[in-house]
Design an enzyme around this catalytic site. Structure first.
Site, PDB file in Angstrom:
ATOM      1  N   ASP A  40       0.453  -2.740 -15.731  1.00 43.67           N
ATOM      2  CA  ASP A  40       0.422  -2.724 -14.263  1.00 43.67           C
ATOM      3  C   ASP A  40      -1.042  -2.559 -13.865  1.00 43.67           C
ATOM      4  O   ASP A  40      -1.702  -1.609 -14.307  1.00 43.67           O
ATOM      5  CB  ASP A  40       1.272  -1.525 -13.772  1.00 43.67           C
ATOM      6  CG  ASP A  40       1.630  -1.613 -12.300  1.00 43.67           C
ATOM      7  OD1 ASP A  40       0.934  -2.317 -11.542  1.00 43.67           O
ATOM      8  OD2 ASP A  40       2.608  -0.955 -11.891  1.00 43.67           O
ATOM      9  N   ASP A  97      -1.720  -5.763  -6.436  1.00 46.77           N
ATOM     10  CA  ASP A  97      -0.914  -4.951  -7.352  1.00 46.77           C
ATOM     11  C   ASP A  97       0.014  -5.909  -8.086  1.00 46.77           C
ATOM     12  O   ASP A  97       0.782  -6.640  -7.440  1.00 46.77           O
ATOM     13  CB  ASP A  97      -0.119  -3.943  -6.505  1.00 46.77           C
ATOM     14  CG  ASP A  97       0.625  -2.895  -7.326  1.00 46.77           C
ATOM     15  OD1 ASP A  97       0.513  -2.914  -8.557  1.00 46.77           O
ATOM     16  OD2 ASP A  97       1.326  -2.062  -6.711  1.00 46.77           O
ATOM     17  N   HIS A 115       6.914  -1.748  -2.476  1.00 45.65           N
ATOM     18  CA  HIS A 115       6.285  -0.994  -1.378  1.00 45.65           C
ATOM     19  C   HIS A 115       5.404  -1.896  -0.538  1.00 45.65           C
ATOM     20  O   HIS A 115       4.965  -2.949  -0.993  1.00 45.65           O
ATOM     21  CB  HIS A 115       5.436   0.132  -1.989  1.00 45.65           C
ATOM     22  CG  HIS A 115       4.568  -0.322  -3.135  1.00 45.65           C
ATOM     23  ND1 HIS A 115       3.271  -0.750  -2.958  1.00 45.65           N
ATOM     24  CD2 HIS A 115       4.816  -0.492  -4.460  1.00 45.65           C
ATOM     25  CE1 HIS A 115       2.774  -1.123  -4.137  1.00 45.65           C
ATOM     26  NE2 HIS A 115       3.688  -0.992  -5.063  1.00 45.65           N
ATOM     27  N   HIS A 143       0.402   2.375  -1.547  1.00 48.23           N
ATOM     28  CA  HIS A 143       1.835   2.534  -1.306  1.00 48.23           C
ATOM     29  C   HIS A 143       2.054   2.955   0.130  1.00 48.23           C
ATOM     30  O   HIS A 143       1.699   4.055   0.523  1.00 48.23           O
ATOM     31  CB  HIS A 143       2.436   3.599  -2.234  1.00 48.23           C
ATOM     32  CG  HIS A 143       2.502   3.136  -3.654  1.00 48.23           C
ATOM     33  ND1 HIS A 143       1.929   3.818  -4.685  1.00 48.23           N
ATOM     34  CD2 HIS A 143       3.049   2.049  -4.207  1.00 48.23           C
ATOM     35  CE1 HIS A 143       2.138   3.159  -5.822  1.00 48.23           C
ATOM     36  NE2 HIS A 143       2.814   2.082  -5.556  1.00 48.23           N
ATOM     37  N   GLU A 164       8.669  -5.036  -7.068  1.00 47.99           N
ATOM     38  CA  GLU A 164       8.535  -4.677  -8.478  1.00 47.99           C
ATOM     39  C   GLU A 164       9.829  -4.171  -9.096  1.00 47.99           C
ATOM     40  O   GLU A 164      10.048  -2.971  -9.198  1.00 47.99           O
ATOM     41  CB  GLU A 164       7.374  -3.709  -8.741  1.00 47.99           C
ATOM     42  CG  GLU A 164       7.297  -2.455  -7.925  1.00 47.99           C
ATOM     43  CD  GLU A 164       6.093  -1.597  -8.343  1.00 47.99           C
ATOM     44  OE1 GLU A 164       5.787  -1.519  -9.542  1.00 47.99           O
ATOM     45  OE2 GLU A 164       5.470  -1.005  -7.459  1.00 47.99           O
ATOM     46  N   GLU A 185       6.047  -7.592 -11.374  1.00 45.08           N
ATOM     47  CA  GLU A 185       5.577  -7.287 -10.011  1.00 45.08           C
ATOM     48  C   GLU A 185       4.608  -8.332  -9.492  1.00 45.08           C
ATOM     49  O   GLU A 185       3.747  -8.816 -10.227  1.00 45.08           O
ATOM     50  CB  GLU A 185       4.879  -5.920 -10.001  1.00 45.08           C
ATOM     51  CG  GLU A 185       4.331  -5.522  -8.633  1.00 45.08           C
ATOM     52  CD  GLU A 185       3.657  -4.145  -8.617  1.00 45.08           C
ATOM     53  OE1 GLU A 185       3.170  -3.712  -9.682  1.00 45.08           O
ATOM     54  OE2 GLU A 185       3.621  -3.533  -7.547  1.00 45.08           O
TER      55      GLU A 185
HETATM   56 CO    CO Z   1       3.222  -1.515  -7.143  1.00 40.80          CO
END
Ligand code: CO
Length: 298
Positions: A83, A94, A154, A162, A187, A279
């Site tokens: 990640d 992200d 998010h 977030h 995600e 994600e």
């Molecule tokens: Co994330």
């Protein structure tokens, strides 16, 4: 149209290139810490900064595992999730993907990837968050796994990795709808376990919450360094490049007691099920969506 769209596109493209770079380095026998450092380094090389330290969570650890400075872990026959994200002037990307080094968990990897792809396809203004969750849940259960229900996608905003909305990985009956111009991370996590994660101990990822006056000289110096991360998450080992491990440990303890800094411990599946993750960062557009972390042309 969302403000600073070119910065969003660039930060997200760099995030995608860094993810791809890291994924290609994940091999049995390679050191986990070297892959994490290579991902962070790639982001810097490409003209951005890590929006958070690259994290590699193995097997039943779902997220937030970040290497301690002296980590000796090497990849074995595991399910490895990477990640990572880059930011430009606080605008973060992200994204995450899973590599199956065990050779027998390809379906688990497929489950979170299918769920992500299916969820992205229905993104448009007016779609309910519960519908996204429902889509993720049904793709994952169709392959015989469970979505992790207490981890979610998010909203993402400048200097806020977030934020609202919470994008569920199951049908949580949230009637709120997506709106044009929102940037969200979807995600899905799929597991062979119960679909619930809990916090482990020993945080290696931290984030500054507020500016507090600190008396202790060393803690004050370390806080000054922490402020250069501009309220985005950072790794303990980044500080250990500049200060001794003992000093960093003590300062972080003090700063946490003052509520100036918060630690994020690794998150593990409570039944010790294996976990996969996928994600992307997505812009909700008038006509549907743009997958910001898909384009690898910088
Ligand atoms: Co994330």
């Amino acid at each position: 149209m969302v403000e600073d769209i070119e910065k969003w596109r660039k930060a997200c493209s760099i995030s995608a290139v860094a993810l791809n770079h890291g994924i290609n380095l994940i091999k049995k026998g390679a050191k986990v810490i070297e892959v994490c450092d290579a991902v962070d380094q790639k982001i810097i090389e490409l003209g951005a900064k890590p929006a958070f330290p690259a994290q590699i969570s193995l097997d039943h650890t779902a997220a937030h595992y970040c290497c301690p400075y002296d980590d000796k872990t090497v990849f074995e026959a595991q399910v490895a999730k990477l990640d990572c994200g880059a930011h430009i002037d606080g605008i973060p990307g992200d994204n995450a993907a899973t590599v199956d080094l065990s050779g027998n968990n390809s379906e688990l990897v497929k489950a979170s990837r299918n769920a992500l792809n299916a969820a992205i396809k229905i993104v448009k203004p007016g779609i309910k968050l519960s519908e996204i969750g429902e889509t993720i849940q049904s793709e994952i259960t169709e392959l015989g796994f469970s979505p992790v229900r207490n981890l979610s996608g998010h909203g993402i905003a400048k200097f806020e990795l977030h934020t609202k909305p919470t994008v569920p990985n199951f049908n949580n009956n949230d009637p709120n709808e997506l709106t044009s111009g929102q940037v969200i991370a979807i995600e899905p996590f799929a597991t062979t376990g119960e679909g619930i994660i809990k916090e482990a101990t020993n945080s290696e990822v931290f984030m500054q919450l507020s500016h507090k006056p600190v008396r202790d000289m060393t803690a004050r110096q370390i806080l000054a360094e922490i402020e250069t991360y501009e309220s985005l998450p950072f790794a303990k080992r980044w500080l250990i490049k500049k200060f001794s491990p003992v000093k960093v440990e003590l300062a972080l303890k003090q700063l946490q007691q003052l509520n100036a800094v918060k630690g994020y411990p690794p998150l593990v599946e409570q039944a010790r099920g294996l976990v996969s993750q996928a994600e992307h960062t997505i812009l909700v557009t008038d006509s549907g969506y743009e997958v910001l972390t898909q384009n690898q042309n910088i």
